[in-house]
Scaffold this motif. Structure first.
Motif, PDB file in Angstrom:
ATOM      1  N   GLU B  62      -1.914  61.905  52.466  1.00  0.00           N
ATOM      2  CA  GLU B  62      -3.097  61.925  53.336  1.00  0.00           C
ATOM      3  C   GLU B  62      -4.273  61.207  52.686  1.00  0.00           C
ATOM      4  O   GLU B  62      -5.354  61.771  52.493  1.00  0.00           O
ATOM      5  N   SER B  63      -4.044  59.953  52.353  1.00  0.00           N
ATOM      6  CA  SER B  63      -5.036  59.205  51.584  1.00  0.00           C
ATOM      7  C   SER B  63      -6.351  58.986  52.328  1.00  0.00           C
ATOM      8  O   SER B  63      -7.371  58.701  51.706  1.00  0.00           O
ATOM      9  N   LYS B  65      -7.917  61.377  53.824  1.00  0.00           N
ATOM     10  CA  LYS B  65      -8.697  62.563  53.464  1.00  0.00           C
ATOM     11  C   LYS B  65      -8.898  62.672  51.961  1.00  0.00           C
ATOM     12  O   LYS B  65      -9.948  63.081  51.484  1.00  0.00           O
ATOM     13  N   TYR B  66      -7.851  62.359  51.207  1.00  0.00           N
ATOM     14  CA  TYR B  66      -7.903  62.492  49.744  1.00  0.00           C
ATOM     15  C   TYR B  66      -7.585  61.140  49.104  1.00  0.00           C
ATOM     16  O   TYR B  66      -6.448  60.886  48.715  1.00  0.00           O
ATOM     17  N   LYS B  68      -8.247  59.614  46.287  1.00  0.00           N
ATOM     18  CA  LYS B  68      -7.999  59.350  44.868  1.00  0.00           C
ATOM     19  C   LYS B  68      -7.075  60.370  44.211  1.00  0.00           C
ATOM     20  O   LYS B  68      -7.028  61.520  44.616  1.00  0.00           O
ATOM     21  N   ALA B  69      -6.386  59.912  43.194  1.00  0.00           N
ATOM     22  CA  ALA B  69      -5.677  60.823  42.299  1.00  0.00           C
ATOM     23  C   ALA B  69      -6.315  60.640  40.918  1.00  0.00           C
ATOM     24  O   ALA B  69      -6.585  59.512  40.511  1.00  0.00           O
ATOM     25  N   MET B  99      -4.474  65.628  42.689  1.00  0.00           N
ATOM     26  CA  MET B  99      -4.168  64.764  43.843  1.00  0.00           C
ATOM     27  C   MET B  99      -3.902  65.642  45.050  1.00  0.00           C
ATOM     28  O   MET B  99      -3.578  66.819  44.918  1.00  0.00           O
ATOM     29  N   HIS B 100      -4.092  65.061  46.236  1.00  0.00           N
ATOM     30  CA  HIS B 100      -3.851  65.787  47.473  1.00  0.00           C
ATOM     31  C   HIS B 100      -4.615  67.110  47.488  1.00  0.00           C
ATOM     32  O   HIS B 100      -4.116  68.132  47.945  1.00  0.00           O
ATOM     33  N   ASN B 101      -5.824  67.058  46.923  1.00  0.00           N
ATOM     34  CA  ASN B 101      -6.720  68.216  46.889  1.00  0.00           C
ATOM     35  C   ASN B 101      -6.181  69.416  46.096  1.00  0.00           C
ATOM     36  O   ASN B 101      -6.563  70.554  46.345  1.00  0.00           O
ATOM     37  N   THR B 103      -5.297  70.689  42.024  1.00  0.00           N
ATOM     38  CA  THR B 103      -5.402  70.351  40.608  1.00  0.00           C
ATOM     39  C   THR B 103      -4.473  71.254  39.800  1.00  0.00           C
ATOM     40  O   THR B 103      -4.469  72.467  39.997  1.00  0.00           O
ATOM     41  N   TYR B 132       1.787  70.248  44.466  1.00  0.00           N
ATOM     42  CA  TYR B 132       0.626  69.563  45.038  1.00  0.00           C
ATOM     43  C   TYR B 132       0.559  69.716  46.553  1.00  0.00           C
ATOM     44  O   TYR B 132      -0.064  68.926  47.248  1.00  0.00           O
TER      45      TYR B 132
END
Lengths: 300, 159
Positions: B62-63, B65-66, B68-69, B99-101, B103, B132
């Motif tokens: 879901e890049s 929305k999120y 960056k990693a 990543m993907h909200n 941690t 994740y």
């Protein structure tokens, strides 16, 4: 040489002077600063629609370079035919199509519909791509010309018939925009030319304006609507505007599209200019498109 | 510091192999304290198949929305590395992979290679999709491995 090495090393080490937990945060901030320099990059919008067709007509999407998209589409009979015809399921017309991406902005396709035994071919060229970042473009613009050849037997074989009478053409511009992750809309002004029409006073040239869009319901399912409005002075008598409502259901390499429409045809001329069914009379057909993509040539 | 670090991943199942690479990872190592940070744009991963890339961004990561990693952590045994001497040093990196909200704390082995004034680092490790909150639908469950091999390869330049 050694002096240079030490100098570089000092530079490397001297870059940060704080230690401890604060340090990683500083590094992160530094990275953020570096990342903002990616503002110089252009980010193209992808996946405005799940596949290259909205319902009957084209969406603003192309198949990617080197990808073959095999499309099998069915339209059943009218729902109002009742239980005897199992609400239209006893009848079916189908179109078999093969689309291929020559580049990421140019695709070609051919198809054969059982409806009026029609062969069709098209190409779709992306002229503008929606993007943000360095190069900003609010819309995607595509041009789709099609040609169709109706191979039904001549109604009157005793007179002189011309093969060119079987041909029809369409030219379509698609102006699309992905407004958000889930919402995309497009406008499709379309011009259709038929070499031969039934009545002496029927127009050979037709104009229609399509409007369509999708709204995602989940990550993998969206609801699609497609409507083609025929300009009053440029439509064939007895024809209706095409309205279709459907769902896109995506599973890996397949996209299933199931829908309800009043158009039995699946090429531009037949569904835009030759739709006779009326939604308010229950002339609604159930149908589906199955799209399966095959990567013929890898990207790298 | 590097702006074109290479991060790739690999998913292998009986049905299909999926791999992607991103050559635009930004990363810094503080050679004094051993602090490390990585940041990468999720939509910068390139796949062999266009549809995989689309699904990766749309359905899994879901890049939108999120975007960056990131990773921030430390090389716990930085003292092992002698920057004045060419050679490769085995170290341990520990920190937060986001990543993907989500941690998670990870600890992975890595190799640092010192050659003259340049420094390169590489590591291979595995991540679990579950960790994740990346869910794979039933129909394609056999196509995507539940653990993904990650490979990081960066050449740092002194700054």
């Amino acid at each position: 040489m050694n002096a240079l090495k030490i100098w570089c090393l000092l530079l490397l080490m001297g870059m940060f002077y704080k230690a401890g937990a604060q340090d990683t945060t500083d590094l992160m901030n530094l990275l953020e600063k570096e990342m903002t320099s990616t503002k110089d990059m252009t980010f193209y919008t992808t996946a405005t629609f799940k596949t290259t067709r909205l319902v009957n007509g084209h969406s603003v999407e192309n198949v990617a370079k080197g990808v073959l998209d095999v499309k099998i589409s069915h339209r059943f009979g009218n729902l109002n035919e009742g239980f005897y015809e199992l609400f239209g399921l006893d009848k079916a017309t189908m179109r078999m199509g093969f689309d291929y991406g020559i580049t990421n902005s140019l695709m070609i396709g051919v198809g054969r519909s059982t409806y009026q035994k029609t062969y069709d071919a098209f190409f779709k060229l992306k002229i503008l791509r929606q993007s943000k970042g360095k190069r900003k473009m609010p819309i995607t613009l595509s041009y789709v010309p099609t040609i169709a050849y109706r191979s039904l037997k001549w109604e009157d074989p005793t007179i002189k018939n011309y093969a060119t009478s079987r041909l029809s053409y369409s030219h379509q511009l698609i102006i699309g925009r992905k407004f958000s992750e889930g919402t995309s809309l497009q406008l499709m002004p379309t011009f259709i030319h038929q070499n031969l029409v039934t009545g002496a006073n029927d127009p050979n040239d037709l104009f229609a304006i399509g409007i369509g869009g999708r709204q995602k319901i989940t990550k993998r399912i969206s609801i699609n609507v497609e409507y083609y409005y025929q300009l009053e002075d440029y439509k064939l008598p007895g024809t209706r505007n095409s309205l279709s409502v459907g769902f896109d259901i995506e599973t890996g390499g397949h996209v299933f599209q199931v829908h309800f429409t009043n158009s039995p045809g699946m090429n531009e001329r037949t569904f835009i200019a030759d739709t006779k069914g009326r939604w308010d009379k229950g002339d609604i057909l159930f149908g589906f498109n199955i799209s399966r993509v095959f990567t013929i040539r890898n990207k790298h | 510091m590097t702006k074109n670090g290479k991060i790739s991943f690999f998913s292998k199942t009986d049905v299909e192999d999926i791999d992607a690479v991103n050559n635009q990872a930004v990363s810094v190592i503080n050679s004094q304290t051993g602090s490390v940070a990585f940041s990468v744009l999720v939509n910068g991963f390139l796949f062999k198949k266009a549809l995989m890339q689309e699904h990766f961004n749309e359905n899994y990561m879901e890049s939108g929305k999120y975007p960056k990693a990131t990773f921030k952590g430390t090389i716990t045994d930085m003292s092992k590395v002698d920057f004045k001497k060419d050679g490769s040093y085995n170290v341990t990196v520990t920190g937060d992979l986001a990543m993907h909200n989500v941690t998670n704390k990870v600890t992975v082995p890595a190799v640092i290679v010192v050659k003259g004034t340049t420094l390169s680092a590489n590591t291979n490790f595995k991540v679990k999709l579950d960790d994740y909150k990346i869910s794979v639908p039933k129909v394609v469950e056999n196509n995507i491995s539940k653990t993904i091999d990650l490979k990081v390869d960066c050449n740092y330049e002194a700054r």
